[in-house]
Design an enzyme around this catalytic site. Sequence first.
Site, PDB file in Angstrom:
ATOM      1  N   HIS A  68      -3.134  -1.991   5.772  1.00  0.00           N
ATOM      2  CA  HIS A  68      -3.910  -1.307   6.807  1.00  0.00           C
ATOM      3  C   HIS A  68      -4.555  -0.064   6.188  1.00  0.00           C
ATOM      4  O   HIS A  68      -4.050   0.482   5.205  1.00  0.00           O
ATOM      5  CB  HIS A  68      -3.009  -0.874   7.959  1.00  0.00           C
ATOM      6  CG  HIS A  68      -2.508  -1.998   8.797  1.00  0.00           C
ATOM      7  ND1 HIS A  68      -1.965  -1.801  10.043  1.00  0.00           N
ATOM      8  CD2 HIS A  68      -2.478  -3.337   8.578  1.00  0.00           C
ATOM      9  CE1 HIS A  68      -1.609  -2.958  10.555  1.00  0.00           C
ATOM     10  NE2 HIS A  68      -1.909  -3.911   9.686  1.00  0.00           N
ATOM     11  N   GLU A  70      -4.612   2.999   7.090  1.00  0.00           N
ATOM     12  CA  GLU A  70      -3.720   4.164   7.026  1.00  0.00           C
ATOM     13  C   GLU A  70      -2.742   4.056   5.861  1.00  0.00           C
ATOM     14  O   GLU A  70      -2.513   5.041   5.144  1.00  0.00           O
ATOM     15  CB  GLU A  70      -2.902   4.306   8.321  1.00  0.00           C
ATOM     16  CG  GLU A  70      -3.731   4.445   9.566  1.00  0.00           C
ATOM     17  CD  GLU A  70      -3.955   3.134  10.308  1.00  0.00           C
ATOM     18  OE1 GLU A  70      -3.886   3.154  11.549  1.00  0.00           O
ATOM     19  OE2 GLU A  70      -4.204   2.102   9.656  1.00  0.00           O
ATOM     20  N   CYS A  98      -0.811   1.651  14.405  1.00  0.00           N
ATOM     21  CA  CYS A  98       0.202   0.706  14.876  1.00  0.00           C
ATOM     22  C   CYS A  98       1.595   1.272  14.547  1.00  0.00           C
ATOM     23  O   CYS A  98       1.706   2.278  13.838  1.00  0.00           O
ATOM     24  CB  CYS A  98      -0.002  -0.646  14.195  1.00  0.00           C
ATOM     25  SG  CYS A  98       0.462  -0.657  12.443  1.00  0.00           S
TER      26      CYS A  98
END
Length: 174
Positions: A68, A70, A98
């Site tokens: 992801h 991040e 998430c």
Amino acid sequence: MVSSAPDSEDEFFIDLLSDPYLMSQAMRQAQKAYMAEEVPIGAIIVREGTIIARAHNQVETLKDATAHAEMLALTQAQEAMGDWRLNECDLYVTKEPCPMCAGAIVHCRIRRVIFGCSDAKGGAAGGFINLLQQPTLNHFSEVTPGVLEEESIGLLKSFFHEARAKKKSGLNPE
């Protein structure tokens, strides 16, 4: 007669440290993801006014469910800092993190998380849960939602609309 000249120098001033400007840099990363046919989420990490990490989703490219935006940005920032502790850093991401990403954000001790659009079903910064501000965890991140929210939503909607159209037309075998 209408003058096109500015009333003051301030009309041309762009605050390079403002949340909207910095989120626009995360949006640029999201657009890279879009072009790579990845879910268009981008992230940057800022320390003392300097961008130290830039990333976008690469789950499909890397065949890695943890890739992801991040997570990739956190790894880059840790490398840039020479430390896993990112206490003085702020994360800008185009969509609410998430649970996996929120957990990593807490462990890295990110000072502030600024995001574009919320995720009521899967968000862990206030969507369905708020891991970034859990009193039982070792760290608390300040959260600023809704920065360039419409732009973030628009990019995601466009991506998923195109993906559904490709699937329906048989261009995407998935």
